[in-house]
Design a protein around this motif. Structure first.
Motif, PDB file in Angstrom:
ATOM      1  N   CYS A 182       5.313   1.927 -10.225  1.00  0.00           N
ATOM      2  CA  CYS A 182       5.946   3.284  -9.515  1.00  0.00           C
ATOM      3  C   CYS A 182       5.842   4.262 -10.512  1.00  0.00           C
ATOM      4  N   ARG A 183       6.091   5.552  -9.945  1.00  0.00           N
ATOM      5  CA  ARG A 183       6.478   6.743 -10.355  1.00  0.00           C
ATOM      6  C   ARG A 183       7.729   6.783 -10.810  1.00  0.00           C
ATOM      7  N   GLN A 184       8.379   7.070 -11.834  1.00  0.00           N
ATOM      8  CA  GLN A 184       9.827   7.225 -12.199  1.00  0.00           C
ATOM      9  C   GLN A 184      10.185   8.661 -12.480  1.00  0.00           C
ATOM     10  N   ARG A 185      11.351   8.939 -11.702  1.00  0.00           N
ATOM     11  CA  ARG A 185      11.940  10.304 -11.741  1.00  0.00           C
ATOM     12  C   ARG A 185      13.388  10.157 -11.901  1.00  0.00           C
ATOM     13  N   GLY A 204       0.801  -1.291  -0.034  1.00  0.00           N
ATOM     14  CA  GLY A 204      -0.044  -0.048  -0.003  1.00  0.00           C
ATOM     15  C   GLY A 204       0.954   1.175   0.091  1.00  0.00           C
ATOM     16  N   PHE A 205       2.124   1.255  -0.016  1.00  0.00           N
ATOM     17  CA  PHE A 205       3.023   2.511  -0.176  1.00  0.00           C
ATOM     18  C   PHE A 205       2.994   2.921  -1.643  1.00  0.00           C
ATOM     19  N   LEU A 206       2.924   4.372  -1.911  1.00  0.00           N
ATOM     20  CA  LEU A 206       3.382   5.014  -3.002  1.00  0.00           C
ATOM     21  C   LEU A 206       4.627   5.038  -3.131  1.00  0.00           C
ATOM     22  N   VAL A 207       5.025   4.573  -4.339  1.00  0.00           N
ATOM     23  CA  VAL A 207       6.692   4.350  -4.589  1.00  0.00           C
ATOM     24  C   VAL A 207       7.119   5.410  -5.678  1.00  0.00           C
ATOM     25  N   THR A 208       8.146   5.901  -5.610  1.00  0.00           N
ATOM     26  CA  THR A 208       9.039   6.530  -6.707  1.00  0.00           C
ATOM     27  C   THR A 208      10.272   5.921  -6.677  1.00  0.00           C
ATOM     28  N   GLN A 209      10.350   5.659  -7.916  1.00  0.00           N
ATOM     29  CA  GLN A 209      12.039   4.850  -8.308  1.00  0.00           C
ATOM     30  C   GLN A 209      13.001   6.028  -8.752  1.00  0.00           C
ATOM     31  N   VAL A 210      13.820   6.309  -8.446  1.00  0.00           N
ATOM     32  CA  VAL A 210      14.937   7.385  -9.165  1.00  0.00           C
ATOM     33  C   VAL A 210      15.635   6.663  -9.899  1.00  0.00           C
ATOM     34  N   THR A 211      15.535   6.752 -11.288  1.00  0.00           N
ATOM     35  CA  THR A 211      15.979   5.770 -12.177  1.00  0.00           C
ATOM     36  C   THR A 211      17.585   5.876 -12.377  1.00  0.00           C
ATOM     37  N   ASP A 212      18.072   7.120 -11.989  1.00  0.00           N
ATOM     38  CA  ASP A 212      19.635   7.350 -12.286  1.00  0.00           C
ATOM     39  C   ASP A 212      20.329   7.155 -11.044  1.00  0.00           C
ATOM     40  N   ALA A 213      19.567   6.721 -10.011  1.00  0.00           N
ATOM     41  CA  ALA A 213      20.079   6.449  -8.678  1.00  0.00           C
ATOM     42  C   ALA A 213      20.128   4.960  -8.423  1.00  0.00           C
ATOM     43  N   CYS A 214      19.879   4.081  -9.412  1.00  0.00           N
ATOM     44  CA  CYS A 214      19.741   2.473  -9.381  1.00  0.00           C
ATOM     45  C   CYS A 214      20.810   2.166 -10.389  1.00  0.00           C
ATOM     46  N   TYR A 215      21.438   1.051 -10.020  1.00  0.00           N
ATOM     47  CA  TYR A 215      22.309   0.378 -10.936  1.00  0.00           C
ATOM     48  C   TYR A 215      22.333  -1.218 -11.106  1.00  0.00           C
TER      49      TYR A 215
END
Length: 140
Positions: free
Chosen positions: A90-93, A61-72
């Motif tokens: 998720c939202r991606q930013r 039930g959490f709202l998720v934002t993935q920081v795409t350039d902070a993943c590897y």
């Protein structure tokens, strides 16, 4: 190994034993008790642990934002495939986009040594009724 990090006194360390930090730790319990509804996820590996955490956080039930350039992950192809595949959850930013979104928001008050936020009203000992004086409620 979490013992080799330089944690400050107010940081919570949650050693995880599975791909998802939401499954093998008490993170969901901590976040709910803090009133957190939205989480921002970063880290590695994009196509393994990060994906697992995104799915589990959404299912909880959490709202998720993935920081795409902070993943590897191991390769750019695997990273790109993962980013495309998980976007429905998720939202991606990018980091720059997220920071821009957060700019107009006020900073959270600092935590005091007492455990309260700066400016929060602390309960006086005289105002707190001892447990022994509280009326007992009927047990079912």
């Amino acid at each position: 190994n979490h013992n080799n990090t330089n944690n400050t006194e107010d940081e919570i360390v949650l050693p995880k034993t599975s791909c998802s930090v939401f499954v093998s730790t008490n993170l969901p319990y901590i976040l709910r008790n803090l009133g957190v509804r939205q989480v921002v996820l970063v880290g590695g590996l994009t196509d393994q642990c990060v994906e697992s955490a995104i799915r589990d956080a959404c299912d909880m039930g959490f709202l998720v934002t993935q920081v795409t350039d902070a993943c590897y992950t191991i390769s750019q192809d695997r990273h790109d495939f993962s980013i495309r595949g998980i976007k429905g959850f998720c939202r991606q930013r990018t980091a720059a986009q997220l920071l821009h979104e957060l700019e107009p928001l006020a900073s959270a008050p600092r935590w005091e040594a007492s455990g309260f936020r700066e400016g929060a009203l602390e309960a006086d000992e005289e105002e707190v009724e001892p447990c022994a004086k509280r009326p007992k409620t009927a047990q079912p």
